[in-house]
Design an enzyme around this catalytic site. Structure first.
Site, mmCIF file in Angstrom:
data_model
loop_
_atom_site.group_PDB
_atom_site.id
_atom_site.type_symbol
_atom_site.label_atom_id
_atom_site.label_comp_id
_atom_site.label_asym_id
_atom_site.label_seq_id
_atom_site.Cartn_x
_atom_site.Cartn_y
_atom_site.Cartn_z
ATOM 1 N N GLU A 103 -10.642 6.548 5.281
ATOM 2 C CA GLU A 103 -10.118 7.568 4.361
ATOM 3 C C GLU A 103 -8.651 7.760 4.727
ATOM 4 O O GLU A 103 -8.350 8.371 5.758
ATOM 5 C CB GLU A 103 -10.952 8.833 4.592
ATOM 6 C CG GLU A 103 -10.552 9.996 3.770
ATOM 7 C CD GLU A 103 -10.607 9.637 2.338
ATOM 8 O OE1 GLU A 103 -9.610 9.881 1.661
ATOM 9 O OE2 GLU A 103 -11.632 9.058 1.906
ATOM 10 N N GLU A 152 4.083 8.549 1.649
ATOM 11 C CA GLU A 152 3.432 9.836 1.902
ATOM 12 C C GLU A 152 4.273 10.667 2.865
ATOM 13 O O GLU A 152 4.595 10.211 3.957
ATOM 14 C CB GLU A 152 2.034 9.597 2.512
ATOM 15 C CG GLU A 152 1.238 10.869 2.643
ATOM 16 C CD GLU A 152 -0.141 10.660 3.270
ATOM 17 O OE1 GLU A 152 -0.242 9.901 4.244
ATOM 18 O OE2 GLU A 152 -1.102 11.275 2.779
ATOM 19 N N GLY A 159 -7.268 9.330 8.476
ATOM 20 C CA GLY A 159 -5.946 9.447 9.087
ATOM 21 C C GLY A 159 -4.930 8.669 8.298
ATOM 22 O O GLY A 159 -5.129 8.395 7.110
ATOM 23 N N LYS A 181 -14.012 11.421 18.108
ATOM 24 C CA LYS A 181 -12.709 11.787 18.668
ATOM 25 C C LYS A 181 -11.918 12.612 17.662
ATOM 26 O O LYS A 181 -11.509 12.101 16.621
ATOM 27 C CB LYS A 181 -11.898 10.531 19.021
ATOM 28 C CG LYS A 181 -10.688 10.878 19.895
ATOM 29 C CD LYS A 181 -9.649 9.797 19.904
ATOM 30 C CE LYS A 181 -8.548 10.031 18.908
ATOM 31 N NZ LYS A 181 -7.777 11.267 19.123
ATOM 32 N N THR A 213 -2.463 3.597 10.787
ATOM 33 C CA THR A 213 -3.547 3.601 11.788
ATOM 34 C C THR A 213 -4.779 2.908 11.215
ATOM 35 O O THR A 213 -5.464 2.158 11.918
ATOM 36 C CB THR A 213 -3.896 5.052 12.197
ATOM 37 O OG1 THR A 213 -2.689 5.749 12.475
ATOM 38 C CG2 THR A 213 -4.784 5.087 13.415
ATOM 39 N N CYS A 233 -4.383 15.312 2.263
ATOM 40 C CA CYS A 233 -4.206 14.000 1.619
ATOM 41 C C CYS A 233 -4.329 14.103 0.099
ATOM 42 O O CYS A 233 -3.888 13.221 -0.623
ATOM 43 C CB CYS A 233 -5.193 12.996 2.185
ATOM 44 S SG CYS A 233 -6.890 13.571 2.130
HETATM 45 O O1 TXE Z 1 -2.246 10.214 12.093
HETATM 46 P P1 TXE Z 1 -3.163 9.141 12.780
HETATM 47 P P2 TXE Z 1 -0.770 10.657 12.517
HETATM 48 C C1 TXE Z 1 -0.961 10.589 7.404
HETATM 49 C C2 TXE Z 1 0.274 11.429 7.211
HETATM 50 C C3 TXE Z 1 0.865 11.451 8.553
HETATM 51 C C4 TXE Z 1 0.565 10.045 9.015
HETATM 52 C C5 TXE Z 1 0.556 9.845 10.484
HETATM 53 O O2 TXE Z 1 1.160 10.790 6.334
HETATM 54 O O3 TXE Z 1 2.227 11.713 8.538
HETATM 55 O O4 TXE Z 1 -0.721 9.796 8.525
HETATM 56 O O5 TXE Z 1 -0.161 10.877 11.093
HETATM 57 C C6 TXE Z 1 -6.422 8.565 15.833
HETATM 58 N N1 TXE Z 1 -7.266 3.631 16.965
HETATM 59 N N2 TXE Z 1 -2.173 11.342 7.616
HETATM 60 O O6 TXE Z 1 -0.035 9.558 13.183
HETATM 61 O O7 TXE Z 1 -2.461 8.491 13.918
HETATM 62 C C7 TXE Z 1 -5.643 9.809 16.195
HETATM 63 O O8 TXE Z 1 -5.764 10.094 17.560
HETATM 64 C C8 TXE Z 1 -8.129 4.612 16.688
HETATM 65 C C9 TXE Z 1 -3.060 11.395 6.503
HETATM 66 O O9 TXE Z 1 -0.844 11.894 13.236
HETATM 67 O O10 TXE Z 1 -3.695 8.299 11.721
HETATM 68 C C10 TXE Z 1 -6.319 10.832 15.297
HETATM 69 O O11 TXE Z 1 -7.553 11.261 15.870
HETATM 70 N N3 TXE Z 1 -7.761 5.868 16.411
HETATM 71 C C11 TXE Z 1 -4.339 11.958 6.817
HETATM 72 C C12 TXE Z 1 -6.587 10.039 14.026
HETATM 73 O O12 TXE Z 1 -6.553 8.679 14.430
HETATM 74 C C13 TXE Z 1 -6.449 6.154 16.394
HETATM 75 C C14 TXE Z 1 -4.519 12.889 7.920
HETATM 76 C C15 TXE Z 1 -5.571 10.255 12.911
HETATM 77 O O13 TXE Z 1 -4.285 10.074 13.416
HETATM 78 C C16 TXE Z 1 -5.486 5.159 16.663
HETATM 79 C C17 TXE Z 1 -3.571 12.697 8.999
HETATM 80 C C18 TXE Z 1 -5.939 3.853 16.957
HETATM 81 N N4 TXE Z 1 -5.108 2.842 17.201
HETATM 82 C C19 TXE Z 1 -2.442 11.963 8.786
HETATM 83 N N5 TXE Z 1 -4.262 5.724 16.557
HETATM 84 C C20 TXE Z 1 -5.352 12.086 5.733
HETATM 85 N N6 TXE Z 1 -5.699 10.989 5.072
HETATM 86 O O14 TXE Z 1 -5.854 13.160 5.481
HETATM 87 C C21 TXE Z 1 -4.448 7.023 16.242
HETATM 88 N N7 TXE Z 1 -5.777 7.294 16.148
#
Ligand code: TXE
Length: 480
Positions: free
Chosen positions: A248, A384, A226, A173, A230, A282
């Site tokens: 990660e 962050e 992510g 996904k 999450t 990140c």
């Molecule tokens: O990311 P999410 P978000 C950090 C950054 C950002 C914060 C939130 O600080 O502001 O996270 O970002 C999927 N079960 N990073 O909310 O939600 C979602 O659909 C399973 C750091 O946009 O973590 C997407 O495909 N999956 C980072 C993925 O998780 C779920 C990169 C990441 O989204 C889910 C991005 C659930 N319950 C954001 N909820 C890095 N480490 O590089 C969401 N998703």
């Protein structure tokens, strides 16, 4: 309007519900397409097709499996310009960055793991005169790969390539904010002859599709990149099911600058490590710590160069910072700038939304922002932000800066600038982060372990670590 479809059992298909979500171009601030609003029914179909494809894929000769993955890599290269444009439009990043970093890295990921799988070996242990143990490594089954929006195709392939190379079949996904290049990738998989069901891509929301993948009893391992929040939800669902997890997560990385550094290199690279991809990486060094004797000189030079960075239309060649990924994310970043002011921070440049003239007038642009005068332990320095915002703080001694670097719940990466290599090693060993760069940043060898400590995650990607993650080991003991 560009309509994205799911990729299930080798076919591009509509979501079962028939519902779609809007796909926004963040640089112009308007909808330009749609993506499936899939649900657990679509995930169920994807898992079933991955299970059906598993016997064929997991037992296919390694060289044959590799040749399909290499063919996909070649097709990424063939379509590099198209993919780079799609990534820039979908994500907001400068086209130049997508062309030089994201898309080349996507094909490199595929090639790296396609070939690595052919060199994988397992161990044997001889018990003198008594027995021989040998260890087999077999693919773990159906793997779930969930990727974020900051480096869409780059991180999508970083997960699925080792999973597929290890012999797993996959339900993946991409982020609902940046689904386009994963959709284009599914077309390339069909063209390359990837057998039906080996990779399935289900588009939609995290709490629906992502959650359904994590909770599905027949998905044996989850690889996720992510946000930390999450990650916690995913771990809470997966842990009682005893699934293998690779998480990660976020970072709040220190960029440590000693007075004896190569000043020019330190400033130039720090501009990149602060603002590349609008700070939405990140690994960005969002906390800059400068030895006091160099502090004033560094701040002046850094702010002058930050002011010169061109923020604007991602499709223009000289743009250095494009749009943030969404309005919601832009507002989050702006709210942190407000918080920094309340916490006593002084904004030396940026600090606000930017209106770009022309077609991008409604885009989500934020000026690169430099903040000084903050305490190490305030929220701005602890949480962050994931945008073009950095803080700069002075320090007086090695011990003090190590304390500051480690004063955070995250532990992903750190950068150290000094010409004193003894000190560089000494400091590197005391910093609690998974990745340390000395006199460089984001210099990546795909064979090295990649990942963080503390709230930055669990497990490591890269090299053998990712390949073995997607396998299960078994020891066989033969009595002589
Ligand atoms: O990311 P999410 P978000 C950090 C950054 C950002 C914060 C939130 O600080 O502001 O996270 O970002 C999927 N079960 N990073 O909310 O939600 C979602 O659909 C399973 C750091 O946009 O973590 C997407 O495909 N999956 C980072 C993925 O998780 C779920 C990169 C990441 O989204 C889910 C991005 C659930 N319950 C954001 N909820 C890095 N480490 O590089 C969401 N998703």
């Amino acid at each position: 309007m560009e309509k994205i479809l799911n990729y299930i059992n080798g076919q591009l298909v509509e979501p079962t519900s028939g519902k779609y979500l809007e796909n926004v171009n963040p640089a112009i601030g308007s909808v330009y397409g749609s993506l499936p609003d899939s649900d657990s029914g679509d995930v169920q179909k994807a898992v079933q097709s991955a299970q059906a494809a598993y016997p064929l894929w997991s037992t296919m000769p390694l060289s044959k499996r590799a040749s399909v993955l290499l063919a996909i890599a070649d097709l990424i290269d063939r379509d590099a310009d198209l993919l780079a444009l799609a990534e820039s439009v979908d994500q907001g990043k400068p086209l130049k960055l997508a062309r030089t970093v994201d898309i080349p890295r996507a094909s490199a990921n595929m090639r790296f793991y396609a070939t690595a799988s052919m060199h994988m070996s397992s161990e044997s242990h001889v018990m003198e005169g008594e027995a021989i143990n040998y260890t087999t490594r077999t693919p773990i089954g159906v793997a779930g790969c969930i990727s974020p929006w900051n480096l869409p195709l780059y991180l999508f392939t970083w997960k699925i390539a080792p999973a597929l190379a290890a012999g797993c079949t996959v339900v993946a996904k991409p982020s609902e904010l940046t689904p386009m290049t994963a959709f284009l990738f599914s077309k390339l998989c069909i063209e390359a002859g990837l057998p039906a069901g080996v990779l399935n891509i289900v588009h939609g929301l995290g709490n629906k599709v992502g959650q359904a993948i994590v909770a599905h009893p027949n998905v044996s391992a989850i690889s996720f990149t992510g946000g930390t929040v999450t990650g916690k939800t995913i771990a809470a669902t997966a842990a009682p099911m005893f699934k293998k997890l690779s998480l990660e997560l976020g970072g709040k990385n220190p960029n440590i600058i000693f007075a004896d550094c190569d000043f020019e290199q330190a400033v130039t690279t720090s501009i990149n490590s602060s603002f590349s991809n609008q700070g939405e990486i990140c690994l960005c060094g969002s906390r800059i710590l400068v030895e006091r004797s160099l502090y004033e000189k560094f701040v002046n030079e850094f702010v002058n160069r930050t002011k010169e960075l061109i923020v604007g239309d991602p499709l223009e060649e000289n743009t250095r910072l494009g749009a943030l990924v969404s309005e919601l994310h832009m507002n989050k970043v702006l709210s942190y700038i407000e918080l920094a002011k309340q916490e006593g921070g002084q904004i030396l440049c940026g600090g606000k939304r930017i209106t770009v003239s022309g077609r991008c007038a409604k885009g989500y642009f934020v000026a690169p922002t430099v903040i000084v005068g903050l305490d190490q332990y305030c929220r701005t320095n602890q949480e962050e932000i994931f945008g073009p915002v950095v803080t700069i703080m002075p320090f007086d001694s090695e011990d003090e800066v190590i304390g500051y670097a480690n004063s955070n719940a995250y532990g992903l990466s750190a950068t150290i600038w000094t010409e004193n290599l003894k000190r560089a090693h000494r400091v590197a060993h005391q910093i609690k982060s998974g990745i340390i760069w000395i006199n460089c940043w984001l210099l990546r060898d795909l064979r090295t372990p990649f990942g963080g400590m503390k709230q930055s995650g669990v497990g490591r990607e890269g090299g053998w670590e990712a390949l073995t993650f997607f396998t299960e080991s078994k020891n066989v003991c033969v009595k002589l």
